[in-house]
Design a protein around this motif. Structure first.
Motif, mmCIF file in Angstrom:
data_model
loop_
_atom_site.group_PDB
_atom_site.id
_atom_site.type_symbol
_atom_site.label_atom_id
_atom_site.label_comp_id
_atom_site.label_asym_id
_atom_site.label_seq_id
_atom_site.Cartn_x
_atom_site.Cartn_y
_atom_site.Cartn_z
ATOM 1 N N GLU A 102 3.536 2.023 -1.452
ATOM 2 C CA GLU A 102 4.140 2.278 -2.757
ATOM 3 C C GLU A 102 3.119 2.529 -3.859
ATOM 4 O O GLU A 102 3.482 2.945 -4.950
ATOM 5 C CB GLU A 102 5.020 1.092 -3.181
ATOM 6 C CG GLU A 102 6.316 0.993 -2.402
ATOM 7 C CD GLU A 102 6.171 0.212 -1.114
ATOM 8 O OE1 GLU A 102 5.286 -0.655 -1.049
ATOM 9 O OE2 GLU A 102 6.936 0.464 -0.184
ATOM 10 N N ILE A 103 1.851 2.282 -3.599
ATOM 11 C CA ILE A 103 0.811 2.458 -4.611
ATOM 12 C C ILE A 103 0.467 3.940 -4.738
ATOM 13 O O ILE A 103 0.257 4.625 -3.739
ATOM 14 C CB ILE A 103 -0.451 1.645 -4.247
ATOM 15 C CG1 ILE A 103 -0.124 0.170 -4.256
ATOM 16 C CG2 ILE A 103 -1.593 1.955 -5.208
ATOM 17 C CD1 ILE A 103 -1.252 -0.702 -3.769
ATOM 18 N N ASN A 104 0.394 4.432 -5.974
ATOM 19 C CA ASN A 104 0.040 5.824 -6.225
ATOM 20 C C ASN A 104 -1.477 5.975 -6.069
ATOM 21 O O ASN A 104 -2.248 5.388 -6.824
ATOM 22 C CB ASN A 104 0.474 6.222 -7.635
ATOM 23 C CG ASN A 104 0.205 7.675 -7.936
ATOM 24 O OD1 ASN A 104 -0.183 8.438 -7.059
ATOM 25 N ND2 ASN A 104 0.412 8.060 -9.166
ATOM 26 N N PRO A 105 -1.932 6.786 -5.107
ATOM 27 C CA PRO A 105 -3.375 6.915 -4.890
ATOM 28 C C PRO A 105 -4.070 7.796 -5.928
ATOM 29 O O PRO A 105 -5.290 7.838 -5.976
ATOM 30 C CB PRO A 105 -3.467 7.544 -3.502
ATOM 31 C CG PRO A 105 -2.210 8.303 -3.358
ATOM 32 C CD PRO A 105 -1.167 7.523 -4.121
ATOM 33 N N ASP A 106 -3.320 8.500 -6.754
ATOM 34 C CA ASP A 106 -3.899 9.409 -7.728
ATOM 35 C C ASP A 106 -4.134 8.661 -9.043
ATOM 36 O O ASP A 106 -3.252 8.547 -9.871
ATOM 37 C CB ASP A 106 -2.966 10.602 -7.946
ATOM 38 C CG ASP A 106 -3.593 11.655 -8.830
ATOM 39 O OD1 ASP A 106 -4.837 11.740 -8.846
ATOM 40 O OD2 ASP A 106 -2.841 12.377 -9.495
ATOM 41 N N LEU A 107 -5.332 8.137 -9.226
ATOM 42 C CA LEU A 107 -5.648 7.346 -10.416
ATOM 43 C C LEU A 107 -6.707 7.992 -11.305
ATOM 44 O O LEU A 107 -7.217 7.355 -12.212
ATOM 45 C CB LEU A 107 -6.144 5.955 -9.991
ATOM 46 C CG LEU A 107 -5.139 5.089 -9.241
ATOM 47 C CD1 LEU A 107 -5.801 3.794 -8.815
ATOM 48 C CD2 LEU A 107 -3.927 4.805 -10.074
ATOM 49 N N ARG A 141 0.788 -1.230 0.000
ATOM 50 C CA ARG A 141 0.000 0.000 0.000
ATOM 51 C C ARG A 141 0.826 1.290 0.000
ATOM 52 O O ARG A 141 0.485 2.235 -0.720
ATOM 53 C CB ARG A 141 -0.974 0.007 1.157
ATOM 54 C CG ARG A 141 -1.869 1.220 1.133
ATOM 55 C CD ARG A 141 -2.941 1.136 2.183
ATOM 56 N NE ARG A 141 -3.683 2.366 2.197
ATOM 57 C CZ ARG A 141 -4.941 2.474 1.850
ATOM 58 N NH1 ARG A 141 -5.603 1.422 1.476
ATOM 59 N NH2 ARG A 141 -5.551 3.629 1.895
#
Length: 96
Positions: free
Chosen positions: A72-77, A70
């Motif tokens: 490392e995941i980019n929250p801006d999708l 979580r």
């Protein structure tokens, strides 16, 4: 004095027997225990997660340790969704 949120990370520990799950309390906060799939969900401080994982792997009852991806995941999708939709539409994927 202001309150600061401590960065934390979830790790999932697969065990041979679920009765050993209580021994993992000393490493962090147990959030979930799955008796069927034989794993324990544990929240630990993010600053020393690698050292804790190495300590946990040394136990004989531990099969596997998986860290949550979580952070490392980019929250801006929002832009990604539009690009995929229009690419699919341009290729003829949406022919009604």
């Amino acid at each position: 004095m202001t309150f600061q949120i401590q960065p934390r990370r979830a790790i999932y520990i697969y065990v041979n027997n679920i009765r050993h799950a209580q021994q993992l309390k000393k490493f962090g906060q147990i959030t979930y225990i799955s008796r069927k799939m034989m794993f324990v969900g544990l929240y630990v401080n993010d600053e020393n997660v690698e050292q804790l994982v190495e300590k946990i792997k040394q136990y004989k009852f531990v099969k596997k340790v998986v860290m949550s991806p979580r952070p490392e995941i980019n929250p801006d999708l929002d832009n990604l969704h539009d690009d995929i939709f229009f690419e699919n539409y341009d290729e003829g994927g949406n022919t009604n």
